[in-house]
Design a protein around this motif. Structure first.
Motif, PDB file in Angstrom:
ATOM      1  N   GLY A 160       4.910  30.688   7.627  1.00  0.00           N
ATOM      2  CA  GLY A 160       6.320  30.444   7.354  1.00  0.00           C
ATOM      3  C   GLY A 160       6.674  28.970   7.388  1.00  0.00           C
ATOM      4  N   MET A 161       6.025  28.225   8.297  1.00  0.00           N
ATOM      5  CA  MET A 161       6.299  26.791   8.398  1.00  0.00           C
ATOM      6  C   MET A 161       5.758  26.043   7.185  1.00  0.00           C
ATOM      7  N   ASN A 162       4.631  26.491   6.656  1.00  0.00           N
ATOM      8  CA  ASN A 162       4.093  25.857   5.451  1.00  0.00           C
ATOM      9  C   ASN A 162       5.004  26.107   4.255  1.00  0.00           C
ATOM     10  N   SER A 200      -3.505  18.143   8.022  1.00  0.00           N
ATOM     11  CA  SER A 200      -2.307  17.948   7.196  1.00  0.00           C
ATOM     12  C   SER A 200      -2.230  18.985   6.080  1.00  0.00           C
ATOM     13  N   ARG A 201      -3.358  19.485   5.648  1.00  0.00           N
ATOM     14  CA  ARG A 201      -3.357  20.495   4.584  1.00  0.00           C
ATOM     15  C   ARG A 201      -2.624  21.764   5.000  1.00  0.00           C
ATOM     16  N   VAL A 202      -2.595  22.028   6.296  1.00  0.00           N
ATOM     17  CA  VAL A 202      -1.890  23.215   6.772  1.00  0.00           C
ATOM     18  C   VAL A 202      -0.647  22.828   7.576  1.00  0.00           C
ATOM     19  N   GLY A 203      -0.184  21.587   7.376  1.00  0.00           N
ATOM     20  CA  GLY A 203       1.113  21.187   7.908  1.00  0.00           C
ATOM     21  C   GLY A 203       1.126  20.619   9.310  1.00  0.00           C
ATOM     22  N   PHE A 204      -0.032  20.445   9.941  1.00  0.00           N
ATOM     23  CA  PHE A 204      -0.073  19.888  11.290  1.00  0.00           C
ATOM     24  C   PHE A 204      -0.116  18.365  11.182  1.00  0.00           C
ATOM     25  N   ASP A 205       1.077  17.780  11.119  1.00  0.00           N
ATOM     26  CA  ASP A 205       1.223  16.353  10.819  1.00  0.00           C
ATOM     27  C   ASP A 205       1.380  15.478  12.052  1.00  0.00           C
ATOM     28  N   ASN A 206       1.490  16.099  13.226  1.00  0.00           N
ATOM     29  CA  ASN A 206       1.833  15.312  14.409  1.00  0.00           C
ATOM     30  C   ASN A 206       0.624  14.964  15.265  1.00  0.00           C
ATOM     31  N   VAL A 207      -0.445  14.481  14.628  1.00  0.00           N
ATOM     32  CA  VAL A 207      -1.572  13.920  15.373  1.00  0.00           C
ATOM     33  C   VAL A 207      -1.145  12.545  15.853  1.00  0.00           C
ATOM     34  N   ILE A 208      -1.196  12.319  17.169  1.00  0.00           N
ATOM     35  CA  ILE A 208      -0.703  11.045  17.703  1.00  0.00           C
ATOM     36  C   ILE A 208      -1.835  10.101  18.104  1.00  0.00           C
ATOM     37  N   ALA A 265       2.010  29.586   1.308  1.00  0.00           N
ATOM     38  CA  ALA A 265       2.174  29.808   2.742  1.00  0.00           C
ATOM     39  C   ALA A 265       0.983  29.299   3.537  1.00  0.00           C
ATOM     40  N   ASP A 266      -0.187  29.249   2.911  1.00  0.00           N
ATOM     41  CA  ASP A 266      -1.403  28.929   3.656  1.00  0.00           C
ATOM     42  C   ASP A 266      -1.794  27.461   3.591  1.00  0.00           C
ATOM     43  N   PHE A 267      -1.114  26.664   2.798  1.00  0.00           N
ATOM     44  CA  PHE A 267      -1.388  25.228   2.785  1.00  0.00           C
ATOM     45  C   PHE A 267      -0.158  24.481   2.278  1.00  0.00           C
ATOM     46  N   VAL A 268      -0.118  23.189   2.595  1.00  0.00           N
ATOM     47  CA  VAL A 268       0.965  22.327   2.116  1.00  0.00           C
ATOM     48  C   VAL A 268       0.502  21.665   0.828  1.00  0.00           C
ATOM     49  N   SER A 269       1.274  21.825  -0.209  1.00  0.00           N
ATOM     50  CA  SER A 269       0.924  21.270  -1.509  1.00  0.00           C
ATOM     51  C   SER A 269       1.123  19.755  -1.529  1.00  0.00           C
ATOM     52  N   GLY A 270       0.431  19.100  -2.446  1.00  0.00           N
ATOM     53  CA  GLY A 270       0.615  17.662  -2.632  1.00  0.00           C
ATOM     54  C   GLY A 270       1.643  17.324  -3.700  1.00  0.00           C
ATOM     55  N   HIS A 271       2.453  18.305  -4.099  1.00  0.00           N
ATOM     56  CA  HIS A 271       3.355  18.123  -5.241  1.00  0.00           C
ATOM     57  C   HIS A 271       4.339  16.969  -5.065  1.00  0.00           C
ATOM     58  N   VAL A 272       4.928  16.843  -3.887  1.00  0.00           N
ATOM     59  CA  VAL A 272       5.960  15.814  -3.671  1.00  0.00           C
ATOM     60  C   VAL A 272       5.354  14.416  -3.767  1.00  0.00           C
ATOM     61  N   ASP A 273       4.269  14.170  -3.039  1.00  0.00           N
ATOM     62  CA  ASP A 273       3.617  12.860  -3.091  1.00  0.00           C
ATOM     63  C   ASP A 273       3.097  12.550  -4.488  1.00  0.00           C
ATOM     64  N   LEU A 274       2.541  13.554  -5.144  1.00  0.00           N
ATOM     65  CA  LEU A 274       1.962  13.349  -6.471  1.00  0.00           C
ATOM     66  C   LEU A 274       3.038  12.997  -7.492  1.00  0.00           C
ATOM     67  N   ALA A 275       4.173  13.642  -7.402  1.00  0.00           N
ATOM     68  CA  ALA A 275       5.283  13.337  -8.315  1.00  0.00           C
ATOM     69  C   ALA A 275       5.796  11.924  -8.083  1.00  0.00           C
ATOM     70  N   LYS A 276       5.902  11.516  -6.817  1.00  0.00           N
ATOM     71  CA  LYS A 276       6.374  10.161  -6.511  1.00  0.00           C
ATOM     72  C   LYS A 276       5.413   9.098  -7.017  1.00  0.00           C
ATOM     73  N   SER A 277       4.120   9.389  -6.932  1.00  0.00           N
ATOM     74  CA  SER A 277       3.106   8.403  -7.323  1.00  0.00           C
ATOM     75  C   SER A 277       2.920   8.295  -8.825  1.00  0.00           C
TER      76      SER A 277
END
Length: 468
Positions: free
Chosen positions: A234-236, A332-340, A57-69
């Motif tokens: 909850g968003m994470n 990005s570690r906590v899901g704030f991906d919309n830096v423009i 809940a407190d951070f976004v894991s790198g699991h998806v990117d790591l599995a793809k790579s």
């Protein structure tokens, strides 16, 4: 066999890198995966599994990117459901890595899918556990963070956690090493020790949660004193379950320099939050009007999550030059991906252009002492536990984490003073207050750490009825 703890202090988070023979596994990886890829290449090993102890809940894991790579398989505990391919492990299932084994121990309580991974070495000996948020050093995981599931209550989850610890963890040998997912400073627990590695035997002696006489006592003690979890948690969880944009995409989008001439226009057109990550010592002297200050050199990501809340809201950065990539990474570690984008040339470029500049009225503790009167309004934005230990007489306890609630109780005509422990949190509060048009205050440099050195009367007595 090699076990390496990769500890990230600003999140109080521990990821783990395990190698045996020519194979490797990673437990609870962070969002940016390049450091893991570098380790794998250096060691000349293949990543076989990515073990997740639960939906964080407190951070976004790198699991998806790591599995793809890497082609490695993502492993979650029983009952897990995701929008991407994973291995949903069974209780006591064994995974082989080189000459060692990783055994899944389903330990629900923090969340329903939570599990602990037991390391069995080359000789068949139980060596270590990756305990996730099931067991911390000095504490256990909060049973109130799981997303609401039917009629299951936090008391139910606390009871499950008790059974998990009693039947799966405590029977293990005292010499087993405990590798938790978090340490002191994390919002996932309330009583964590500063150490990040310990033996299970020592935890059996020193951890209050492992020394309760029965389940009822355990439930009471574990649930007592929990503060409200940050709203972004909850968003994470949703991102960890459903997937996310690749970190490289997020980074490249955010590394967009915006000139002074265009910055104001972009802010207005996108309704972006202007996030100034410079130090409080620099911010108060001058900043772009309506900017929110959360200093990079502090508990940056957790406070961003607590203050900004919506991970999808556009963000414009003002940061010290050449720190933009670090800021975007931490966000990005906590899901704030919309830096423009970010202000090219930082605040100096803005100031030199002749644009409007705002300032915070920061005063020293000595000035506060000279201005202080018995009827002065003092707002203390530290945690309640800090306030209860000692505070300025008659000060109001208004934790920063609750500012979205108490800001509406401020009388815009009454002058007041505001402080935290050292100045980091009070400057966040000051910037938010001024962005809402509240300016009739002085923020105290050095906070309570400096106020303690003055003659201003202090107390540890709490007046429960005192309100603004």
């Amino acid at each position: 066999m090699k076990i390496e703890q990769i500890y990230t202090g600003c999140l109080a988070q521990g990821a783990y890198y395990i190698v045996s023979e020519n194979e490797a596994a990673i437990v609870d990886p962070l969002r940016e995966i390049q450091p893991y890829l570098d380790r794998l290449e250096k060691d000349g090993v293949t990543l076989k599994y990515i073990f997740e102890t639960h939906f964080h809940a407190d951070f976004v894991s790198g699991h998806v990117d790591l599995a793809k790579s890497t082609g490695a398989s993502i492993v979650y505990g029983p009952t897990s459901e995701t929008n991407f391919e994973v291995i949903v492990a069974k209780d006591e299932q064994i995974f082989n890595i080189g000459k060692i084994k990783i055994k899944v121990l389903h330990t629900p309580g923090h969340t329903l899918e939570s599990c602990t991974y037991l390391v069995i070495d080359e000789n068949g000996k139980n060596t270590a556990i990756f305990s996730g948020d099931t067991l911390f050093l000095g504490d256990v995981g909060r049973p109130d963070l799981a997303q609401k599931i039917g009629s299951i209550t936090r008391e139910d989850l606390a009871g499950m956690l008790y059974e998990s610890l009693e039947t799966k963890i405590k029977p293990l040998a005292d010499e087993v090493v405990v590798y938790p997912a978090h340490g002191a400073g994390s919002a996932c627990g309330k009583n964590m020790q500063k150490e990040t590695v310990d033996t299970l035997g020592n935890q059996k002696k020193t951890n209050y949660a492992l020394n309760q006489p029965n389940k009822e006592s355990f439930i009471k003690e574990v649930l007592d004193g929990l503060t409200a979890p940050p709203k972004y948690f909850g968003m994470n969880v949703a991102m960890n379950k459903g997937g996310y944009e690749s970190f490289e995409t997020v980074l490249n989008k955010g590394k967009n320099p915006i000139s002074v001439e265009d910055f104001e226009m972009v802010a207005q057109e996108t309704n972006a939050v202007i996030l100034d990550t410079r130090s409080a010592a620099d911010f108060y002297k001058g900043f772009v009007p309506n900017a929110i200050n959360i200093g990079l050199k502090g508990d940056f990501a957790p406070w961003v999550g607590s203050m900004l809340v919506d991970v999808k809201h556009p963000i414009l950065l003002i940061s010290d030059e050449n720190t933009e990539e670090e800021v975007i990474t931490r966000l990005s570690r906590v899901g704030f991906d919309n830096v423009i984008g970010y202000l090219k040339g930082s605040f100096e470029a803005w100031k030199n252009s002749g644009k409007e500049v705002d300032k915070v009225n920061r005063i020293s503790a000595e000035d506060f002492e000279n201005q202080y009167k018995d009827n002065s309004i003092v707002i203390d934005v530290r945690k309640e536990s800090e306030y209860e230990a000692a505070h300025v007489n008659e000060a109001f306890s208004k934790p920063l984490s609750n500012i979205s609630e108490w800001i509406y109780t401020i009388n815009s005509e009454d002058k007041f003073f505001i402080h935290c422990a050292g100045g980091y949190r009070s400057m966040i509060a000051a910037s938010i207050l001024q962005s809402r048009g509240i300016r009739n205050f002085a923020e105290i440099e050095g906070g309570f750490n400096k106020i303690k050195e003055t003659s201003i009367p202090k107390s540890n007595f709490v007046c429960q009825s005192k309100t603004l």
